[in-house]
Design a protein around this motif. Structure first.
Motif, PDB file in Angstrom:
ATOM      1  N   ASP A 202       0.845  -1.329  -0.100  1.00 25.15           N
ATOM      2  CA  ASP A 202      -0.068   0.011  -0.084  1.00 25.15           C
ATOM      3  C   ASP A 202       0.847   1.210   0.047  1.00 25.15           C
ATOM      4  OD1 ASP A 202      -2.436  -1.697   0.219  1.00 25.15           O
ATOM      5  OD2 ASP A 202      -1.889  -1.895   2.146  1.00 25.15           O
ATOM      6  N   VAL A 203       0.279   2.498  -0.598  1.00 28.41           N
ATOM      7  CA  VAL A 203       0.910   3.717  -0.408  1.00 28.41           C
ATOM      8  C   VAL A 203      -0.013   4.609   0.299  1.00 28.41           C
ATOM      9  CG1 VAL A 203       1.766   5.612  -2.090  1.00 28.41           C
ATOM     10  CG2 VAL A 203       2.422   3.340  -2.287  1.00 28.41           C
ATOM     11  N   TYR A 204       0.429   5.530   0.978  1.00 26.97           N
ATOM     12  CA  TYR A 204      -0.672   6.544   1.514  1.00 26.97           C
ATOM     13  C   TYR A 204      -0.699   7.764   0.671  1.00 26.97           C
ATOM     14  CZ  TYR A 204      -3.021   9.325   4.865  1.00 26.97           C
ATOM     15  OH  TYR A 204      -3.760  10.154   5.578  1.00 26.97           O
ATOM     16  N   ASN A 205      -1.904   8.329   0.179  1.00 29.47           N
ATOM     17  CA  ASN A 205      -1.754   9.189  -0.698  1.00 29.47           C
ATOM     18  C   ASN A 205      -2.332  10.524  -0.016  1.00 29.47           C
ATOM     19  OD1 ASN A 205      -1.225   8.156  -3.539  1.00 29.47           O
ATOM     20  ND2 ASN A 205      -2.617   6.737  -2.631  1.00 29.47           N
ATOM     21  N   LYS A 206      -1.509  11.533   0.217  1.00 28.22           N
ATOM     22  CA  LYS A 206      -1.767  12.904   0.658  1.00 28.22           C
ATOM     23  C   LYS A 206      -0.716  13.869   0.185  1.00 28.22           C
ATOM     24  CE  LYS A 206      -3.274  15.476   4.647  1.00 28.22           C
ATOM     25  NZ  LYS A 206      -3.602  15.304   6.332  1.00 28.22           N
ATOM     26  N   GLU A 207      -1.343  15.079  -0.063  1.00 26.24           N
ATOM     27  CA  GLU A 207      -0.466  15.933  -0.623  1.00 26.24           C
ATOM     28  C   GLU A 207       0.087  17.005   0.648  1.00 26.24           C
ATOM     29  OE1 GLU A 207      -0.066  20.145  -3.115  1.00 26.24           O
ATOM     30  OE2 GLU A 207      -2.133  19.017  -3.094  1.00 26.24           O
ATOM     31  N   TRP A 208       1.235  17.047   0.867  1.00 22.55           N
ATOM     32  CA  TRP A 208       1.738  17.548   2.309  1.00 22.55           C
ATOM     33  C   TRP A 208       3.263  17.931   1.773  1.00 22.55           C
ATOM     34  CZ3 TRP A 208       4.746  15.765   6.534  1.00 22.55           C
ATOM     35  CH2 TRP A 208       5.038  16.531   7.916  1.00 22.55           C
ATOM     36  N   ARG A 209       3.657  19.124   2.039  1.00 19.37           N
ATOM     37  CA  ARG A 209       5.011  19.628   1.938  1.00 19.37           C
ATOM     38  C   ARG A 209       5.604  19.379   0.726  1.00 19.37           C
ATOM     39  NH1 ARG A 209       6.987  19.694   8.393  1.00 19.37           N
ATOM     40  NH2 ARG A 209       5.168  21.105   9.248  1.00 19.37           N
ATOM     41  N   GLY A 210       4.988  19.330  -0.321  1.00 18.99           N
ATOM     42  CA  GLY A 210       5.457  19.181  -1.462  1.00 18.99           C
ATOM     43  C   GLY A 210       5.760  17.837  -2.064  1.00 18.99           C
ATOM     44  N   HIS A 211       4.968  16.851  -1.290  1.00 22.40           N
ATOM     45  CA  HIS A 211       5.154  15.449  -1.678  1.00 22.40           C
ATOM     46  C   HIS A 211       3.650  14.922  -1.678  1.00 22.40           C
ATOM     47  CE1 HIS A 211       9.105  15.389  -1.467  1.00 22.40           C
ATOM     48  NE2 HIS A 211       9.355  16.210  -0.457  1.00 22.40           N
ATOM     49  N   TYR A 212       3.467  13.724  -2.460  1.00 16.61           N
ATOM     50  CA  TYR A 212       2.060  13.272  -2.587  1.00 16.61           C
ATOM     51  C   TYR A 212       1.630  11.703  -2.211  1.00 16.61           C
ATOM     52  CZ  TYR A 212       1.882  17.358  -5.563  1.00 16.61           C
ATOM     53  OH  TYR A 212       2.023  18.716  -5.796  1.00 16.61           O
ATOM     54  N   MET A 213       2.801  11.268  -2.091  1.00 12.83           N
ATOM     55  CA  MET A 213       2.832   9.688  -1.596  1.00 12.83           C
ATOM     56  C   MET A 213       3.702   9.254  -0.702  1.00 12.83           C
ATOM     57  SD  MET A 213       2.371   8.190  -5.651  1.00 12.83           S
ATOM     58  CE  MET A 213       3.636   9.332  -6.114  1.00 12.83           C
ATOM     59  N   TRP A 214       3.109   8.418   0.237  1.00 11.20           N
ATOM     60  CA  TRP A 214       3.875   8.014   1.489  1.00 11.20           C
ATOM     61  C   TRP A 214       3.906   6.660   1.738  1.00 11.20           C
ATOM     62  CZ3 TRP A 214       6.279  12.418   3.527  1.00 11.20           C
ATOM     63  CH2 TRP A 214       5.476  13.808   2.832  1.00 11.20           C
ATOM     64  N   ALA A 215       5.001   6.101   2.402  1.00 10.24           N
ATOM     65  CA  ALA A 215       5.286   4.737   2.889  1.00 10.24           C
ATOM     66  C   ALA A 215       4.380   4.563   4.174  1.00 10.24           C
ATOM     67  CB  ALA A 215       6.780   4.378   3.127  1.00 10.24           C
TER      68      ALA A 215
END
Length: 206
Positions: free
Chosen positions: A117-130
């Protein structure tokens, strides 16, 4: 609280062996996919690298202690802050980017993210998170509870990862991202309710 105090140990060149009263717990990322970053801690700066933390929580929830948390390093690069802080590293690759050629997700140094899975949220210039694993969430909450109890740190969680202007004076549990907008840890995929519920439960039982 089960803590491995033998596998990943730092010698005295990596921290200042002076005991100080602790007022904060600060959560940070390893920005790696496993414990291999620890070898870098050991070898950098002629084996005198001091930007280290006393604890790491691995993906499977295992908690490693690297040195006595009553001591301090220069992890946050502000001596008075470092003296009163117990930082905890959580193994996590942080922000991810999708490679258009391979269609795979990679972290900031190009290592492939192999999770489901990848966590999707725009935050501090990035869009995808581990994401952080459930085992990590539970272990971090248990470790925070243990440290608050052992070192008489206030059972107070900031409960978010955005900039907080009073971070330096706050007593309790914070993220590195609370200190500056340039930090991306802890990421939006972190579930603060694990910590909040644990601290609240223990307060209720007191």
């Amino acid at each position: 609280m089960k803590i491995d105090t033998k596998k990943y140990i730092l010698d005295k060149n990596h921290f200042f062996n002076k005991k100080n009263k602790k007022k904060k717990i600060v959560l940070v990322n390893s920005f790696s996919k496993d414990m291999k970053f620890f070898k870098g801690w050991e070898l950098r700066r002629n084996k005198n690298y001091k930007k280290v933390t006393p604890y790491t929580v691995d993906i499977d929830g295992t908690v490693y202690q690297h040195y006595n948390p009553e001591y301090y390093s220069n992890f946050l690069k502000l001596e008075e802050l470092d003296k009163q802080t117990i930082p905890i590293t959580i193994v996590n690759q942080g922000w991810l980017k999708k490679d258009s050629l391979t269609n795979k997700y990679k972290d900031w140094v190009g290592n492939i993210y192999s999770g489901d899975d990848v966590y999707n949220k725009e935050w501090r210039g990035h869009y995808m998170w581990a994401p952080y694993s459930k085992q990590q969430m539970e272990s971090v909450a248990n470790l925070v509870d243990y440290l608050c109890d052992k070192y008489k740190i206030e059972r107070n969680s900031l409960s978010h990862n955005v900039m907080f202007e009073h971070s330096l004076s706050f007593k309790g549990v914070l993220s590195r991202s609370n200190f500056s907008r340039r930090f991306t840890d802890i990421s939006p995929s972190f579930r603060f309710e694990y910590i909040d519920n644990k601290l609240l439960k223990e307060q209720t039982n007191e």
